[in-house]
Scaffold this motif. Structure first.
Motif, PDB file in Angstrom:
ATOM      1  N   ILE A  95     -65.065 -12.403   9.268  1.00  0.00           N
ATOM      2  CA  ILE A  95     -66.046 -12.915   8.322  1.00  0.00           C
ATOM      3  C   ILE A  95     -65.598 -14.279   7.802  1.00  0.00           C
ATOM      4  O   ILE A  95     -64.486 -14.417   7.279  1.00  0.00           O
ATOM      5  N   GLY A  96     -66.451 -15.270   7.934  1.00  0.00           N
ATOM      6  CA  GLY A  96     -66.203 -16.580   7.338  1.00  0.00           C
ATOM      7  C   GLY A  96     -67.033 -16.703   6.080  1.00  0.00           C
ATOM      8  O   GLY A  96     -68.230 -16.992   6.157  1.00  0.00           O
ATOM      9  N   TRP A  97     -66.413 -16.470   4.913  1.00  0.00           N
ATOM     10  CA  TRP A  97     -67.161 -16.422   3.649  1.00  0.00           C
ATOM     11  C   TRP A  97     -67.024 -17.763   2.927  1.00  0.00           C
ATOM     12  O   TRP A  97     -66.231 -17.936   2.013  1.00  0.00           O
ATOM     13  N   GLY A  98     -67.825 -18.709   3.373  1.00  0.00           N
ATOM     14  CA  GLY A  98     -67.839 -20.047   2.793  1.00  0.00           C
ATOM     15  C   GLY A  98     -69.008 -20.795   3.399  1.00  0.00           C
ATOM     16  O   GLY A  98     -69.225 -20.737   4.623  1.00  0.00           O
ATOM     17  N   PHE A  99     -69.797 -21.481   2.589  1.00  0.00           N
ATOM     18  CA  PHE A  99     -71.024 -22.099   3.092  1.00  0.00           C
ATOM     19  C   PHE A  99     -70.763 -23.265   4.035  1.00  0.00           C
ATOM     20  O   PHE A  99     -71.678 -23.720   4.714  1.00  0.00           O
ATOM     21  N   HIS A 116     -66.816 -10.069  17.167  1.00  0.00           N
ATOM     22  CA  HIS A 116     -67.980 -10.068  16.287  1.00  0.00           C
ATOM     23  C   HIS A 116     -67.651 -10.825  14.999  1.00  0.00           C
ATOM     24  O   HIS A 116     -66.551 -10.687  14.457  1.00  0.00           O
ATOM     25  N   PHE A 117     -68.641 -11.587  14.525  1.00  0.00           N
ATOM     26  CA  PHE A 117     -68.423 -12.475  13.390  1.00  0.00           C
ATOM     27  C   PHE A 117     -69.576 -12.357  12.400  1.00  0.00           C
ATOM     28  O   PHE A 117     -70.683 -11.941  12.760  1.00  0.00           O
ATOM     29  N   LEU A 118     -69.295 -12.774  11.151  1.00  0.00           N
ATOM     30  CA  LEU A 118     -70.338 -12.909  10.145  1.00  0.00           C
ATOM     31  C   LEU A 118     -70.102 -14.223   9.426  1.00  0.00           C
ATOM     32  O   LEU A 118     -68.968 -14.525   9.033  1.00  0.00           O
ATOM     33  N   THR A 119     -71.174 -15.010   9.270  1.00  0.00           N
ATOM     34  CA  THR A 119     -71.060 -16.282   8.563  1.00  0.00           C
ATOM     35  C   THR A 119     -72.119 -16.370   7.475  1.00  0.00           C
ATOM     36  O   THR A 119     -73.139 -15.673   7.529  1.00  0.00           O
ATOM     37  N   THR A 120     -71.868 -17.218   6.503  1.00  0.00           N
ATOM     38  CA  THR A 120     -72.798 -17.409   5.391  1.00  0.00           C
ATOM     39  C   THR A 120     -73.511 -18.745   5.533  1.00  0.00           C
ATOM     40  O   THR A 120     -73.086 -19.617   6.286  1.00  0.00           O
ATOM     41  N   GLY A 121     -74.589 -18.914   4.780  1.00  0.00           N
ATOM     42  CA  GLY A 121     -75.314 -20.176   4.836  1.00  0.00           C
ATOM     43  C   GLY A 121     -76.555 -20.149   3.972  1.00  0.00           C
ATOM     44  O   GLY A 121     -76.833 -19.159   3.280  1.00  0.00           O
ATOM     45  N   GLY A 122     -77.315 -21.230   4.033  1.00  0.00           N
ATOM     46  CA  GLY A 122     -78.579 -21.305   3.331  1.00  0.00           C
ATOM     47  C   GLY A 122     -79.665 -20.565   4.086  1.00  0.00           C
ATOM     48  O   GLY A 122     -79.404 -19.832   5.046  1.00  0.00           O
ATOM     49  N   ALA A 123     -80.913 -20.774   3.675  1.00  0.00           N
ATOM     50  CA  ALA A 123     -82.026 -20.031   4.265  1.00  0.00           C
ATOM     51  C   ALA A 123     -82.126 -20.227   5.768  1.00  0.00           C
ATOM     52  O   ALA A 123     -82.521 -19.317   6.506  1.00  0.00           O
ATOM     53  N   ASP A 124     -81.750 -21.416   6.272  1.00  0.00           N
ATOM     54  CA  ASP A 124     -81.892 -21.704   7.698  1.00  0.00           C
ATOM     55  C   ASP A 124     -80.923 -20.928   8.567  1.00  0.00           C
ATOM     56  O   ASP A 124     -81.138 -20.784   9.775  1.00  0.00           O
ATOM     57  N   VAL A 125     -79.853 -20.375   7.987  1.00  0.00           N
ATOM     58  CA  VAL A 125     -78.857 -19.686   8.806  1.00  0.00           C
ATOM     59  C   VAL A 125     -79.420 -18.406   9.419  1.00  0.00           C
ATOM     60  O   VAL A 125     -78.932 -17.932  10.446  1.00  0.00           O
ATOM     61  N   ALA A 126     -80.468 -17.848   8.808  1.00  0.00           N
ATOM     62  CA  ALA A 126     -81.064 -16.618   9.334  1.00  0.00           C
ATOM     63  C   ALA A 126     -81.585 -16.800  10.751  1.00  0.00           C
ATOM     64  O   ALA A 126     -81.595 -15.853  11.551  1.00  0.00           O
TER      65      ALA A 126
END
Length: 338
Positions: A95-99, A116-126
């Motif tokens: 998990i990369g927990w940083g915008f 397998h990974f998880l990343t955060t972001g704004g609305a466009d990351v979806a």
């Protein structure tokens, strides 16, 4: 030669990373998933980074995962080799927990297609979720709307926003805040937001808060981030109320803060882990909302600096959450340039 250099580089990264990682205290649980989370700040910051850490610690405590937490990797350039390290070690989820991490996560995911990974972001990351990268964001306008409603119930005015970086998702939140504030108190006056440029610098936030108070603000809206103690301190000194801070921020925050809206990552992380186990991970675009109970009103509190807060504010907030979650009340979305 290139192979030997690369091997040496990986070894160096492993050594350096192990120096500042927080290891699982019970590493030999049969069948437990191995999860690593890299934070751009501290795991106990009462804000964004603690959201990520707490969202996976729950499953560590229940014995479902083995967990490594790496804190304060601020620069994504520094984070990328850490992502590679965990992927190479065979962790089930990184998990990369940083915008600012998204690009580094997606590059690493291409190098390790079986990880397998998880990343955060704004609305466009979806829109960017892939076979091995899940994405997370939050309903910024919803969060802001509910926080604005809490602020408006205080009947305090003018209201000032003190924030860190001027990011699109942050602007969206404060756009929603204005709508909720007007619903609860149409007569409330708003001052233009102050962006200090840092989510962590408490001194800059303290100065910005003091400035707005000198200009007449009677309520300061902020977020539960690293800068929050500076907001709370200036507000307490001036006898002014706040919204948006965590009760764990400081003693000052407990004395002046009316309430906040927090992110509870656990409901969404439950689904991520279940899909890992069932080998159906692909294409997950996670979003914390009021409807899925990953956005939660919290720390609703009667404080001396806001004497007109209604005694039934808890139930008023719960009713608003129900209406928003059921689609009976709409929040206007933010668009760039507003």
């Amino acid at each position: 030669m290139k192979t030997r250099i690369a091997a040496a580089y990986v070894c160096l990264v492993l050594v350096l990373a192990s120096c500042s990682a927080t290891p699982d205290s019970r590493p030999d649980r049969p069948g437990a998933l191995r999860v690593a989370i890299v934070l751009a700040g501290l795991a106990n910051d009462s804000g964004f980074h603690q959201i990520g850490a707490d969202g996976v610690r729950k499953f560590q405590q229940d014995g479902e995962i083995e967990l490594q937490i790496r804190e304060s990797v601020i620069n994504p350039v520094d984070a990328e080799p850490v992502f590679r390290q965990y992927a190479a070690e065979g962790y089930d989820l990184v998990i990369g927990w940083g915008f600012s991490y998204a690009d580094a996560i997606f590059r690493t995911a291409k190098e390790f297609p079986d990880a397998h990974f998880l990343t955060t972001g704004g609305a466009d990351v979806a829109q960017k979720a892939t076979a091995n990268v899940a994405t997370w964001t939050y309903a910024a306008e919803e969060m802001g709307f509910l926080l604005g409603y809490i602020a408006g119930q205080s009947k305090l005015s003018p209201v000032a926003v003190v924030e860190g970086e001027k990011q699109p998702f942050v602007q969206a939140q404060w756009f929603g805040f204005s709508q909720g504030l007007r619903l609860a108190n149409p007569a409330a006056a708003e001052m233009p937001p102050i962006y200090t440029g840092s989510f962590e610098d408490a001194e800059k936030a303290n100065q910005a808060t003091a400035t707005r108070i000198r200009e007449g603000a009677r309520l300061i809206a902020a977020n539960a981030e690293g800068y929050a103690p500076g907001v709370a301190s200036a507000a307490k000194t001036a006898g002014v109320a706040t919204v948006g801070l965590a009760s764990t921020t400081s003693e000052a925050a407990r004395e002046v803060n009316i309430g906040r809206v927090r992110v509870d990552l656990v409901p969404l992380m439950r689904g991520v882990l279940d899909r890992l186990k069932s080998k159906s991970f692909a294409g997950q675009a996670l979003k914390s909302t009021l409807a899925n109970r990953s956005l939660v009103p919290s720390d609703i509190n009667k404080v001396a600096t806001a004497p007109d807060v209604p005694g039934d504010l808890d139930s008023r907030v719960d009713d608003l959450v129900s209406r928003l979650a059921a689609g009976k009340l709409a929040v206007e979305p933010w668009t760039p340039g507003r």
